[in-house]
Each structure stands twice: as C-alpha cells, then as structure tokens.
Design a protein around this motif. Structure first.
Motif, PDB file in Angstrom:
ATOM      1  N   ALA A  50      98.376  16.444  -8.256  1.00 15.59           N
ATOM      2  CA  ALA A  50      97.645  15.183  -8.433  1.00 15.59           C
ATOM      3  C   ALA A  50      96.621  14.991  -7.310  1.00 15.59           C
ATOM      4  O   ALA A  50      95.477  14.597  -7.568  1.00 15.59           O
ATOM      5  N   TRP A  51      97.024  15.288  -6.084  1.00 18.20           N
ATOM      6  CA  TRP A  51      96.073  15.172  -4.964  1.00 18.20           C
ATOM      7  C   TRP A  51      94.855  16.066  -5.182  1.00 18.20           C
ATOM      8  O   TRP A  51      93.714  15.657  -4.986  1.00 18.20           O
ATOM      9  N   LEU A  52      95.125  17.306  -5.590  1.00 16.93           N
ATOM     10  CA  LEU A  52      94.025  18.256  -5.771  1.00 16.93           C
ATOM     11  C   LEU A  52      93.111  17.830  -6.918  1.00 16.93           C
ATOM     12  O   LEU A  52      91.904  18.058  -6.854  1.00 16.93           O
ATOM     13  N   ILE A 158      90.021   4.000  -9.215  1.00 18.38           N
ATOM     14  CA  ILE A 158      90.921   3.329 -10.166  1.00 18.38           C
ATOM     15  C   ILE A 158      92.272   4.053 -10.186  1.00 18.38           C
ATOM     16  O   ILE A 158      93.330   3.428 -10.132  1.00 18.38           O
ATOM     17  N   VAL A 159      92.224   5.397 -10.234  1.00 19.89           N
ATOM     18  CA  VAL A 159      93.476   6.177 -10.190  1.00 19.89           C
ATOM     19  C   VAL A 159      94.218   5.874  -8.897  1.00 19.89           C
ATOM     20  O   VAL A 159      95.404   5.537  -8.896  1.00 19.89           O
ATOM     21  N   LYS A 160      93.502   5.962  -7.783  1.00 17.66           N
ATOM     22  CA  LYS A 160      94.131   5.836  -6.469  1.00 17.66           C
ATOM     23  C   LYS A 160      94.798   4.470  -6.280  1.00 17.66           C
ATOM     24  O   LYS A 160      95.923   4.365  -5.812  1.00 17.66           O
ATOM     25  N   PHE A 161      94.077   3.407  -6.651  1.00 17.59           N
ATOM     26  CA  PHE A 161      94.588   2.067  -6.364  1.00 17.59           C
ATOM     27  C   PHE A 161      95.282   1.412  -7.558  1.00 17.59           C
ATOM     28  O   PHE A 161      95.726   0.274  -7.449  1.00 17.59           O
ATOM     29  N   SER A 162      95.385   2.164  -8.674  1.00 15.70           N
ATOM     30  CA  SER A 162      96.018   1.586  -9.871  1.00 15.70           C
ATOM     31  C   SER A 162      97.423   1.080  -9.567  1.00 15.70           C
ATOM     32  O   SER A 162      97.859   0.076 -10.121  1.00 15.70           O
ATOM     33  N   VAL A 163      98.131   1.796  -8.669  1.00 18.50           N
ATOM     34  CA  VAL A 163      99.513   1.403  -8.376  1.00 18.50           C
ATOM     35  C   VAL A 163      99.577   0.117  -7.536  1.00 18.50           C
ATOM     36  O   VAL A 163     100.624  -0.518  -7.453  1.00 18.50           O
ATOM     37  N   GLN A 171     105.400   4.690  -8.874  1.00 14.20           N
ATOM     38  CA  GLN A 171     105.592   4.131  -7.541  1.00 14.20           C
ATOM     39  C   GLN A 171     104.281   4.131  -6.746  1.00 14.20           C
ATOM     40  O   GLN A 171     103.394   4.929  -7.008  1.00 14.20           O
ATOM     41  N   PRO A 172     104.149   3.215  -5.785  1.00 18.24           N
ATOM     42  CA  PRO A 172     102.941   3.228  -4.945  1.00 18.24           C
ATOM     43  C   PRO A 172     102.962   4.411  -3.962  1.00 18.24           C
ATOM     44  O   PRO A 172     103.937   5.145  -3.893  1.00 18.24           O
ATOM     45  N   ALA A 173     101.853   4.568  -3.211  1.00 17.81           N
ATOM     46  CA  ALA A 173     101.741   5.677  -2.272  1.00 17.81           C
ATOM     47  C   ALA A 173     102.876   5.631  -1.260  1.00 17.81           C
ATOM     48  O   ALA A 173     103.238   4.566  -0.758  1.00 17.81           O
TER      49      ALA A 173
END
Lengths: 229, 56
Positions: A50-52, A158-163, A171-173
């Motif tokens: 996911a990170w990549l 949007i992907v990054k902060f969607s959580v 789950q969040p980061a």
C-alpha cells in the motif's frame, strides 16, 4: 541514467537480500499478535504494497508536473515506466487487504472511504496505462498522460487521510504518528525491513523499465528515419 | 512444523496473501527483464542493418 547504471547491480542485490530476510522474518520469527493472532503477518505484505502504491503514484504526479512545465522527456519515461509497478502494488494491497479483512472484520470488502479510494487508485493506474497505449506519438501521449497523472493525484491525500476524515472499518495510521509508532518492535522491525525491500525492489525495476523505454524510443526514431530516408 | 503451517488456524488467509505477493513480485521481475531483452535485440538488429547500409 549513468548513475542508475552504476546503482542498478547494488539495488538488485539489496532488493533480493532484503526480500528474503523480510519474508522469512515476517513468516517465522515475528510473534503472532495478542489480538489478531497470525493474521498480523499479512501486514508484512499488505502495508508495504500500500505504501509503494502511494509512493509510486506521487512519483508519477511529480514527473507529470516536470513533464508539463519543462517538457523533459525523461520525466515522461519515468512516469510511464512506473505505472505498471504501481498498479501491481495497488492490486497486491487490495487482495492482501481482503484476505486480512475476512478473518478480522468478517468481510472481504466494505465500501468505506479507505477501501473505495484505494480501488479508485487502482482504476486511475489502469486508466493512466491505457492512455499511454491509445496514443501512438510518445510526445502527445506524454502530454495527455501527464495531465491525467496530475489530476489523479487528488486521490492520494484522500487515500491517506480517509481513515481520519471518515468513519471507516480500516484502522488509522499506526506507524507515521506524531507520538511515534504504536507497534511493538518485534513486529515493527520486519515490517520496516519489508518496506525498505519493496522500495528498493521498486526502484531497481523502475530503472530497468526506464532503460527499456529509452531503447523503445530510439528504435522508433531509427525506424522513422529509415522510412523517411 | 504443522503448527507453523496452520498459522494459528488462519492458514487459509495468511498463506494466500504471501503466495500472491510472491507471484506478483516475481511476475514483475520476469516481465521487466523480458521486455528489456526484447528491446535490446530489436535495437541491435536495427543498428546492425543501418551500419550495413552505410557500408554498402
């Protein structure tokens, strides 16, 4: 490009070594989680993929900006060569996420913000690759693809902060937090090894694919010159 | 050993996740190298034919 030539053997060697160490550590030596049991091991292949996916798309968007402003052909080559790699990582993040979701959430899929925006990321990759294929002239294709590459970047935050922005099952980061990672080092260490392994792997393949694309363009211009002469 | 393969009862999820990751990553390597070699061959063939043209 000469720099990539010098780096390449080292990158390939490091990627292979880190992959082997990371896979064995993650499967054998990392302890099972006290709540999630052995399913936590899926994290070692899910999170780096996911990170990549996001790193690769950020690279495509950056290269697209460079291509649109400075018309640097190498930026086009880099963005085009990165896309199939990013699509593959996105696919892996989706599939391993489903395999993790079923035992832990009780479902393979929910249409929540994180999962949906990640599926959108996959479609953006597919559309971006398709655009390159539909236009024959590399310069015209490069312009169109660069515009899509920049516009599609809207989806990355949007992907990054969607959580954080929406209530999601996801789950969040738990790594990139201001107060430090919330994961015990026995699980964090193999995760970081896998993350570095995936990153080095990505750049090794990216450099080879860029060399391939440059050869392809040279073949094209030689063929055009031959046809004209 | 059997305990290792059972993955605490989650074998049906853990192993496919690792297997598909390995298959896709290996597929990327194979695809990348095959394309590289293919372009190398095509480029070499064209450059060869051109040097023959100029010599003739």
């Amino acid at each position: 490009m000469t720099l990539s030539g010098v780096l390449l053997p080292w990158l390939i060697g490091a990627a292979a070594l880190l992959m082997v160490v990371g896979f064995i550590w993650g499967l054998v030596f990392a302890p099972p989680d006290y709540q999630q049991g052995d399913t936590v091991r899926i994290m070692f292949v899910h999170v780096p993929a996911a990170w990549l996916s996001l790193l690769c798309y950020s690279l495509i968007a950056t290269a697209s900006v460079i291509s649109l402003i400075w018309r640097h052909a190498l930026a086009d080559v880099a963005a085009k060569s990165a896309a199939p790699l990013g699509a593959a990582f996105t696919f892996l993040a989706l599939v391993t996420g489903m395999l993790w979701g079923q035992p832990m959430w009780g479902t393979f899929w929910v249409w929540d913000a994180r999962l949906t925006s990640f599926l959108v990321l996959f479609f953006i990759y597919i559309g971006y690759m398709a655009l390159w294929e539909t236009i024959d002239d590399p310069q015209k294709a490069g312009r169109a693809a660069a515009i899509l590459g920049v516009v599609g970047f809207i989806n990355v935050p949007i992907v990054k902060f969607s959580v954080d922005w929406w209530n999601t099952l996801h789950q969040p980061a738990s790594i990139s937090r201001l107060d430090g990672p919330a994961i015990h080092w026995t699980i964090l260490t193999p995760l970081l090894i896998m993350a570095v392994a995936y990153t080095v792997f990505f750049f090794a393949l990216l450099f080879i694919r860029m060399r391939t694309e440059i050869m392809k363009r040279r073949v094209r211009s030689l063929q055009l010159a031959q046809a004209a002469g | 050993m059997a305990e290792f393969f059972s993955m605490g009862g989650y074998a049906a999820y853990v192993w496919p996740a690792f297997l598909i990751s390995i298959v896709v990553l290996a597929g990327l390597v194979i695809n990348t190298l095959a394309n590289y070699r293919k372009q190398q061959t095509i480029l070499a063939a064209i450059e060869n034919s051109q040097t023959e043209d100029t010599e003739a």
